[in-house]
Design an enzyme around this catalytic site. Sequence first.
Site, PDB file in Angstrom:
ATOM      1  N   GLU A 165      13.490  -8.613  13.830  1.00  0.00           N
ATOM      2  CA  GLU A 165      13.848  -9.370  12.573  1.00  0.00           C
ATOM      3  C   GLU A 165      15.272  -9.245  12.273  1.00  0.00           C
ATOM      4  O   GLU A 165      15.706  -8.192  11.972  1.00  0.00           O
ATOM      5  CB  GLU A 165      12.935  -8.824  11.385  1.00  0.00           C
ATOM      6  N   ASP A 180      15.511  -6.379  -1.779  1.00  0.00           N
ATOM      7  CA  ASP A 180      15.586  -4.955  -0.789  1.00  0.00           C
ATOM      8  C   ASP A 180      16.094  -3.892  -1.746  1.00  0.00           C
ATOM      9  O   ASP A 180      16.526  -3.992  -2.654  1.00  0.00           O
ATOM     10  CB  ASP A 180      16.740  -5.666   0.050  1.00  0.00           C
ATOM     11  N   TYR A 189       3.110 -11.671   7.033  1.00  0.00           N
ATOM     12  CA  TYR A 189       3.801 -10.222   6.804  1.00  0.00           C
ATOM     13  C   TYR A 189       3.297  -9.816   5.475  1.00  0.00           C
ATOM     14  O   TYR A 189       3.508 -10.245   4.333  1.00  0.00           O
ATOM     15  CB  TYR A 189       5.511 -10.581   6.489  1.00  0.00           C
TER      16      TYR A 189
END
Length: 256
Positions: free
Chosen positions: A41, A52, A167
């Site tokens: 990725e 994040d 995911y």
Amino acid sequence: MSIQFQSKLGLVVYLTAGDPSIEITYDIALAAIDNGADVLELGVPFSDPLADGPVIQRASERAVGRGVSLHDVLALSKRIREARPETGIVLFSYLNPVVRMGLEAFCKAAKEHGADGVLLTDMIVEESADYLRHMRANGLAPVFLAAPTSPDDRLRAIAEHSEGFIYAISRVGITGKQAALESDAESLVRRLRQFTTKPIAVGFGISNAEHVAAVGKFADAAIIGSAIVHLIEQSEPGTEAQRVGEFVQGLRSGTA
């Protein structure tokens, strides 16, 4: 070119492209692949990476500060594709840089630069019709995020429209290392299995071989991001690729 897991449990490695530099990211990518990563990725640096945790935020800020752009990441993807043709490559980005380029232009460029798939963290499946149209027109795999809080109807839609792999987020919150794997992950994978036979990869907080081994009991792949980005951050200049290669090789001990 395709997103495939070559072993019983796949390993997906996330890198923030351009941290500490594009050239070193290239070396790190090859080291990760050569030591067992099935899929890369490539994270596109963004100025406001809200999903994040602090480790990837810092890496993204450093790369943005050096002027690394989406075009640089595309060029990096092409180089990796040429060097390691069998590796799966997923471009990992927030929506803003892609919208600035234009969905159609981005999808065409992603394909031309060797990417197999794309994961846009803030592209929700309910609003993805145009995105999916351009992705499919270019033979790209759209990867969507599935969260433990997602209702079944949403998981069904995510399972239907994801390609390559789904995911599965191991916990609610931001990315980052954790000491123990959350029980939410296994429950989420079990719920997704009701709607699909596609591979399911678990990410957010996977940081050592024990976590990888635990994921292997119920999922198809483990995604390692913050632990590797942190390792790069802590490495002496010039040692990043070697250290990441050794780390990925160690993670493989959890996939036997």
